[in-house]
Design a protein around this motif. Structure first.
Motif, PDB file in Angstrom:
ATOM      1  N   GLN B 666       0.721  -1.183  -0.069  1.00  0.00           N
ATOM      2  CA  GLN B 666       0.047   0.002  -0.119  1.00  0.00           C
ATOM      3  C   GLN B 666       0.871   1.315   0.004  1.00  0.00           C
ATOM      4  OE1 GLN B 666      -1.745  -1.634   3.601  1.00  0.00           O
ATOM      5  NE2 GLN B 666      -3.877  -1.195   2.645  1.00  0.00           N
ATOM      6  N   ALA B 667       1.369   1.631  -1.178  1.00  0.00           N
ATOM      7  CA  ALA B 667       2.552   2.494  -1.376  1.00  0.00           C
ATOM      8  C   ALA B 667       1.715   3.742  -0.709  1.00  0.00           C
ATOM      9  CB  ALA B 667       2.719   2.711  -2.784  1.00  0.00           C
ATOM     10  N   TYR B 668       2.824   4.556  -0.137  1.00  0.00           N
ATOM     11  CA  TYR B 668       2.419   5.747   0.657  1.00  0.00           C
ATOM     12  C   TYR B 668       3.730   6.738   0.475  1.00  0.00           C
ATOM     13  CZ  TYR B 668       4.974   4.121   4.760  1.00  0.00           C
ATOM     14  OH  TYR B 668       5.904   3.391   5.666  1.00  0.00           O
ATOM     15  N   THR B 669       3.244   8.089   0.545  1.00  0.00           N
ATOM     16  CA  THR B 669       4.263   9.174   0.498  1.00  0.00           C
ATOM     17  C   THR B 669       4.347   9.830   2.021  1.00  0.00           C
ATOM     18  OG1 THR B 669       2.953  10.858  -0.253  1.00  0.00           O
ATOM     19  CG2 THR B 669       4.251   9.443  -1.700  1.00  0.00           C
ATOM     20  N   GLU B 670       5.476  10.302   2.648  1.00  0.00           N
ATOM     21  CA  GLU B 670       5.298  11.160   3.823  1.00  0.00           C
ATOM     22  C   GLU B 670       6.303  12.359   3.920  1.00  0.00           C
ATOM     23  OE1 GLU B 670       6.009   8.103   6.754  1.00  0.00           O
ATOM     24  OE2 GLU B 670       8.025   7.575   5.837  1.00  0.00           O
ATOM     25  N   TYR B 671       5.800  13.217   4.814  1.00  0.00           N
ATOM     26  CA  TYR B 671       6.451  14.341   4.809  1.00  0.00           C
ATOM     27  C   TYR B 671       6.597  15.125   3.581  1.00  0.00           C
ATOM     28  CZ  TYR B 671       8.928  17.945   7.613  1.00  0.00           C
ATOM     29  OH  TYR B 671       9.441  19.165   8.034  1.00  0.00           O
ATOM     30  N   ILE B 672       7.531  14.451   2.825  1.00  0.00           N
ATOM     31  CA  ILE B 672       7.819  15.192   1.613  1.00  0.00           C
ATOM     32  C   ILE B 672       7.164  14.314   0.293  1.00  0.00           C
ATOM     33  CG2 ILE B 672       9.389  16.233  -0.371  1.00  0.00           C
ATOM     34  CD1 ILE B 672      11.178  16.804   2.083  1.00  0.00           C
ATOM     35  N   ALA B 673       6.448  14.839  -0.459  1.00  0.00           N
ATOM     36  CA  ALA B 673       5.636  14.071  -1.444  1.00  0.00           C
ATOM     37  C   ALA B 673       6.514  12.955  -2.261  1.00  0.00           C
ATOM     38  CB  ALA B 673       4.709  14.762  -2.304  1.00  0.00           C
ATOM     39  N   SER B 674       7.674  13.460  -2.420  1.00  0.00           N
ATOM     40  CA  SER B 674       8.662  12.523  -3.230  1.00  0.00           C
ATOM     41  C   SER B 674       9.130  11.388  -2.323  1.00  0.00           C
ATOM     42  CB  SER B 674       9.645  13.286  -3.690  1.00  0.00           C
ATOM     43  OG  SER B 674      10.458  14.037  -2.637  1.00  0.00           O
ATOM     44  N   ASN B 675       8.884  11.228  -1.144  1.00  0.00           N
ATOM     45  CA  ASN B 675       9.225  10.238  -0.217  1.00  0.00           C
ATOM     46  C   ASN B 675       8.289   8.943  -0.290  1.00  0.00           C
ATOM     47  OD1 ASN B 675      11.505  11.699   0.766  1.00  0.00           O
ATOM     48  ND2 ASN B 675      10.332  12.322   2.770  1.00  0.00           N
ATOM     49  N   LEU B 676       8.678   8.147  -1.291  1.00  0.00           N
ATOM     50  CA  LEU B 676       7.755   6.935  -1.421  1.00  0.00           C
ATOM     51  C   LEU B 676       8.076   5.745  -0.698  1.00  0.00           C
ATOM     52  CD1 LEU B 676       5.236   5.845  -3.287  1.00  0.00           C
ATOM     53  CD2 LEU B 676       7.375   5.464  -4.916  1.00  0.00           C
ATOM     54  N   PHE B 677       7.000   5.005  -0.113  1.00  0.00           N
ATOM     55  CA  PHE B 677       7.576   3.885   0.312  1.00  0.00           C
ATOM     56  C   PHE B 677       6.745   2.670  -0.097  1.00  0.00           C
ATOM     57  CE2 PHE B 677       7.984   0.863   3.742  1.00  0.00           C
ATOM     58  CZ  PHE B 677       9.540   0.827   4.294  1.00  0.00           C
ATOM     59  N   ASN B 678       7.393   1.981  -0.731  1.00  0.00           N
ATOM     60  CA  ASN B 678       6.621   0.389  -1.336  1.00  0.00           C
ATOM     61  C   ASN B 678       7.123  -0.591  -0.534  1.00  0.00           C
ATOM     62  OD1 ASN B 678       5.661   1.664  -3.644  1.00  0.00           O
ATOM     63  ND2 ASN B 678       7.334   1.842  -4.683  1.00  0.00           N
ATOM     64  N   ARG B 679       6.659  -1.817  -1.073  1.00  0.00           N
ATOM     65  CA  ARG B 679       7.123  -2.964  -0.188  1.00  0.00           C
ATOM     66  C   ARG B 679       8.494  -3.239  -0.456  1.00  0.00           C
ATOM     67  NH1 ARG B 679       3.759  -7.336  -2.087  1.00  0.00           N
ATOM     68  NH2 ARG B 679       4.418  -7.023  -3.899  1.00  0.00           N
ATOM     69  N   ARG B 680       9.099  -3.774   0.678  1.00  0.00           N
ATOM     70  CA  ARG B 680      10.575  -3.959   0.483  1.00  0.00           C
ATOM     71  C   ARG B 680      10.600  -5.051   1.483  1.00  0.00           C
ATOM     72  NH1 ARG B 680      13.585   1.038   2.375  1.00  0.00           N
ATOM     73  NH2 ARG B 680      12.439   2.195   0.768  1.00  0.00           N
ATOM     74  N   GLY B 681      11.795  -5.922   1.433  1.00  0.00           N
ATOM     75  CA  GLY B 681      12.251  -7.233   2.178  1.00  0.00           C
ATOM     76  C   GLY B 681      13.536  -7.148   2.415  1.00  0.00           C
ATOM     77  N   TYR B 682      14.044  -7.876   3.324  1.00  0.00           N
ATOM     78  CA  TYR B 682      15.418  -8.229   3.596  1.00  0.00           C
ATOM     79  C   TYR B 682      15.546  -9.570   4.383  1.00  0.00           C
ATOM     80  CZ  TYR B 682      14.334  -4.840   7.519  1.00  0.00           C
ATOM     81  OH  TYR B 682      13.887  -4.478   8.665  1.00  0.00           O
ATOM     82  N   VAL B 683      16.534 -10.271   4.273  1.00  0.00           N
ATOM     83  CA  VAL B 683      16.964 -11.267   5.054  1.00  0.00           C
ATOM     84  C   VAL B 683      18.024 -11.077   6.076  1.00  0.00           C
ATOM     85  CG1 VAL B 683      17.704 -13.867   4.943  1.00  0.00           C
ATOM     86  CG2 VAL B 683      16.083 -12.841   3.124  1.00  0.00           C
ATOM     87  N   MET B 684      17.896 -11.560   7.364  1.00  0.00           N
ATOM     88  CA  MET B 684      18.950 -11.255   8.249  1.00  0.00           C
ATOM     89  C   MET B 684      19.426 -12.629   8.823  1.00  0.00           C
ATOM     90  SD  MET B 684      18.159  -9.064  11.744  1.00  0.00           S
ATOM     91  CE  MET B 684      17.829  -7.608  10.952  1.00  0.00           C
TER      92      MET B 684
END
Lengths: 297, 689
Positions: B666-684
């Protein structure tokens, strides 16, 4: 003739008995002359009736089978010294219960003991009264321990025992972590290998970090940061030793081995608050433990 | 004869054995005091404030890699990033990129730094794994923590020196350039424990916004340069060490130091004239790197006194050097690389504190502190022939006393105050009174009133007129000499309930905070002035439920609203105080998300698996100092973590975890409209031995 012999023997026994009751000589042998043992001796002599003669040897090594009617040894070292040196009747006071069997095989003649440790039942009662919601009781030990007995007593309250034997010389941290992971409370056992002035810090900090309180075996544990402890003071044990002595004076027999009759509890209220535990006043806890001891016996 | 000797030998053996075995000394041995007052955390039901505790279990379960993100688990906390590399953590909505109204402490050392009075979260020389727990006081606590604690206090407690006995290496790899390596060592000794961490963390910040979000046309987003404007990578190389020397049962010495070398991608590409456009704009902050070297030393001594009393002394030195070199575009003309700015800031702080139990029911904590803040900055802008350097030293003195009095078993009174004096000639006293009533042992009501002040920061008293790049370098002269501290008066009612039958706890808080003398940048005076006033109201709730010891959930909720004199100020010509939100004309009201919530569910599964999921919700809002285009829509996000522990070989344990953030994309932007947050994953992957 035979009759006369019998009567004579009876009179002799009677006289002996009276003499016993009136002029009993008690020799107390301390393991050491530190305040711990001296407090015991002081309390003992203060509570003793005047018709009993009381002599004191402050260092176990100074005992060399001096003649007396009853020897009261205080502590393990004194008990062994006396057991080795004489067959005179011995009341071994303030010794851990597990040393008694060994002591008994060594000792010729009458022997009895007043233990220092609390029976498992009493410990289970304490845990039940203070921490009724904590059901998994963790125990880490290095010396022999009567695990089935502990398990039985804890089962009365549906508490489970998580017992781990120390696996090596320097594995305390790892073994402790293994116990803590599965436990709701850590129950200390008197075991110098695990609980000593150097290790107590890590034990208390590790358990605190995991939100697990430690239940100690003395007031010192509670001062250090254990949540609570049930224990008997040397003074309380001394009073019990006096009763055993009086029984001996009256009957000429030593009573059966005994766990402490009088006991105290200590609660670290600051620690309790930090754990978010609501704990009743000491008197109320003691009362409940006594009630449980009565009803369960 | 022989047998007699044997018997004697045997006796000796037995005696010897018995002496080694258990004896009465095991019962009567003496111990040092370990869990002293300062070691123990205050139970929530006795605290004079609402408090949220984020413990290790929650830290792990959240799957977060950054300290700032952990604050999403605090009711009412706003977490965002100015750039992907520059976190913003604010309570009660946003102010600007430098959230200045909160105190942040690491092991008691305050890390909000001059000249802006904000926290450089990315530069902290600790990792998430170094944290034992975070205690967040929601609401002012200046009585205990001094200036800057006007809205709340974040107290980060790092792991003890003795918390680890062994070695651990972990490697994290994932989307968006996530690439972390961390090595940790620890050793426990009889008198000295230590632990240390060596780490490299890197990521590429937000996703790159290439197309406008729903409802916007390409032109609207292209004009302010919001597309392809994400230069916000971050690389940190850090080291920290903590040692604990405890030679006897009475004294404890804490030795800490650390270092962080951080490179942040900063700047914006908008208004860059290029071959394809003849735009005559000015961009004083194009893409470039901000380089930061931060270090600290902290020395502490705690002495255990009689009757639970404790004396402690703490000294800390924190230093940060930042620099940037950037080209500028001035009215369409490109000047390659001439602007160089650097900033050196430091803080030295010494504090002495005495914890004194007066009676069984009354405990006094009092002490004094002295702090020196230094900031020196240089700016060289050849294109406009501007060169300047500025240097400031601020001294601050503090006296504090706090009394915790159990008036009756059910009543607890917390009374305290902080007195502060600083070089600005200000003397503030910040009192607090809170009364906790334990209705039953498990139900507590709390009522509290407190006053808190925020000392103006150097950047506010000496606001720079021209400010290219990302650094804020104070002007050479104090241009707001009469600037007064902001004042916040807070009233709150709290409730804490434990329900053992349902294995649940409930924490509720109702508050009203009144801000006066609020500091804002005046559009007319071209400097910071006092004059903003506002009022915040809200309700916060936190519920924890344990289905069983391996299965629990925490839910946080906050409802907040605010009103200010922004409309009046804007009408009087203060353009910066005009709201950009078409739906709310009040700039302060618009800057607060009305509703926000978080949920963290943790489950331990068989076969050494564990599962956790977190959901976050935040209603739409207008960031305080941003334009209408940066309106922040509703934010919904679900994170998932699945992990498994395994035995590598005897004594070597491993742990592998997969974290998926924004699982539903559920992509969203925050604080500045260019700050886009999509799904991301990582392995630890972590290996401990």
């Amino acid at each position: 003739m035979a009759q006369a012999k019998k009567i004579l023997a009876f009179v002799f026994l009677l006289l002996c008995g009276i003499a016993h009751a009136k002029e009993l000589r008690v020799l107390m042998v301390l393991s050491d002359s530190t305040p711990l043992y001296l407090n015991f001796a002081k309390s003992f002599s203060q509570n003793l009736s005047t018709d009993i003669r009381f002599d004191l040897i402050q260092h176990a090594e100074d005992f060399n089978a001096q003649k007396t009617d009853l020897i009261v040894s205080v502590g393990v070292r004194a008990a062994y010294r006396v057991a080795e040196k004489t067959s005179q009747p011995l009341l071994a006071a303030m010794i851990p219960s597990k040393t008694y069997a060994d002591l008994r095989t060594l000792k010729q003649g009458a022997i009895s003991a007043i233990y220092l440790d609390q029976p498992w039942r009493r410990q289970a009662n304490l845990l039940h009264v203070v921490l009724p919601e904590r059901k998994r009781i963790g125990v880490l030990y290095s010396a022999s321990l009567d695990i089935p007995a502990m398990r039985r007593e804890l089962a009365l309250y549906h508490d489970t025992l998580i017992a781990r034997h120390l696996s090596g010389g320097d594995t305390l941290s790892a073994d402790l972590d293994d116990v803590l992971v599965e436990s709701d409370v850590l129950l200390a056992v008197p075991d110098n290998e695990i609980y000593n002035a150097n290790s107590i810090r890590n034990i208390l900090l590790s358990s605190y970090r995991r939100g697990i309180p430690l239940v100690g075996v003395s007031e010192a544990y509670v001062r250090a940061g254990a949540l609570c402890a049930i224990f008997s003071t040397p003074e309380q044990l001394a009073v019990q030793a006096v009763s055993a002595t009086i029984t001996y004076a009256r009957t000429g027999k030593l009573p059966e081995v005994q766990f402490p009759v009088q006991y105290s509890i200590a609660v670290n209220r600051t620690v309790a608050r930090a754990f978010g535990l609501v704990i009743e006043p000491d008197d109320a806890i003691l009362l409940q433990i006594r009630k449980l001891s009565g009803s369960l016996r | 004869m022989k047998s007699k000797y044997l018997a004697i030998l045997c006796l000796a053996c037995k005696a010897g054995h018995a002496a080694d075995d258990v004896n009465e000394s095991d019962y009567f041995q003496d111990f040092p005091v370990v869990l002293s007052s300062s070691r123990l955390s205050q139970p929530l039901s006795d605290a004079p404030n609402a408090m949220t505790v984020i413990d290790r279990k929650m830290i792990v379960a959240s799957g977060f890699r950054t300290i700032a993100d952990l604050m999403k688990l605090v009711p009412g906390m706003y977490v965002s990033y100015y750039k992907g590399s520059q976190p913003i953590v604010a309570y009660h909505g946003t102010t600007d990129e430098f959230s200045r109204r909160m105190q942040v402490l690491i092991d008691g050392r305050s890390v909000y730094m001059p000249p802006t009075g904000s926290v450089n979260w990315a530069d902290l020389p600790i990792t998430v794994d170094d944290i034992e727990r975070i205690e967040v006081i929601r609401g002012p606590a200046a009585a205990s923590y001094g200036a800057n604690s006007t809205q709340g206090v974040i107290s980060i407690i790092t792991r003890d020196a003795g918390a680890m006995d062994g070695k651990s290496v972990s490697y994290t790899r994932g989307d968006k350039g996530i690439n972390d390596v961390e090595a940790r060592f620890g050793k426990r000794g009889d008198a000295y424990d230590y632990r240390m961490t060596l780490a490299y963390t890197a990521d590429n910040g937000y996703d790159n916004l290439t197309t406008p979000p729903n409802g916007y046309t390409l032109a609207t987003f292209k004009a302010p340069g919001l597309l392809n404007n994400s230069n916000d990578s971050n690389q940190a190389r850090l080291f920290n060490y903590r040692g604990d020397y405890h030679p006897n049962g009475i004294d404890r010495y804490d030795i800490q130091f650390g270092f962080n070398h951080d490179v942040q991608g900063v700047g914006f590409s908008d208004k860059n004239p290029g071959p394809s456009n003849s735009y005559l704009g000015t961009n004083g902050d194009p893409f470039h790197n901000l380089i930061s070297n931060s270090d600290f030393v902290q020395l502490g001594w705690v002495r255990q006194l009689e009757q639970g009393a404790e004396l402690s002394l703490r000294y800390s030195h924190t230093r940060q050097d930042q620099s940037e070199a950037l080209p500028v575009y001035l009215v369409g003309v490109y000047y390659p690389g001439p602007v160089v700015q650097s900033l050196q800031t430091s803080r030295d702080e010494i504090e002495v504190q005495h914890i004194l139990p007066l009676t069984d029911t009354n405990r006094l904590v009092y002490g004094a502190a002295y702090q020196i803040d230094r900031a020196g900055g240089q700016s060289a802008m050849p294109p406009i022939s501007l060169y300047y350097s500025s240097s400031y030293v601020y001294n601050e003195y503090r006296l504090f006393a706090h009394d915790e009095w159990r008036i009756a078993p059910k009543w607890l009174l917390n009374l305290g105050s902080m007195f502060e004096k600083n070089d600005l000639g200000q003397f503030n006293s910040s009192p607090r009174i809170a009364l906790n009533y334990h209705v039953t042992p498990k139900q507590t009501l709390r009522m509290g009133v407190s006053v808190a002040y925020r000392t103006p920061s150097m950047a506010e008293t000496s606001y720079p007129m021209i400010q290219p790049g990302a650094l804020i370098i104070p002007a050479q002269t104090v241009n707001s000499p009469g600037l007064q501290p902001e004042k916040l008066v807070s009233h709150e009612i709290g409730y804490l309930g434990e329900f053992p039958d349902w294995a649940s706890t409930v924490d509720l808080r109702l508050y009203r905070d009144q801000l006066s003398n609020g500091i804002y940048p005046s559009s007319t005076a071209k400097s910071f002035v006092n004059g903003m006033s506002g009022e915040y109201h809200g309700l916060e709730a936190a519920v924890k439920h344990e289905f069983d010891p391996d299965n629990s959930v925490t839910v946080n909720f906050a409802h907040a609203w605010a009103a200010s004199n922004g409309v009046l100020l804007a009408a009087g010509g203060q353009k910066v105080m005009a709201s950009s939100d078409p739906l709310n004309s009040d700039i302060l009201g618009a800057s607060i998300p009305q509703n926000s919530a978080s949920l963290l569910y943790m489950l331990r599964l068989p076969l050494d698996y564990s599962f956790s999921t977190a959901a976050y919700y935040q209603s739409a809002m207008q960031p305080f100092d941003r334009g209408a285009i940066d309106y922040q829509p509703i934010q919904r996000r679900v994170d998932v973590r699945i992990a498994r522990t395994f035995n590598v070989t005897a004594g070597v344990k491993g742990d592998v975890a997969l974290v998926l953030q924004n699982l539903l994309n559920q992509a969203y932007t925050e604080y500045i409209a260019s700050n886009l947050f999509n799904r991301r994953g990582y392995v630890m992957l972590t290996v401990n031995w």
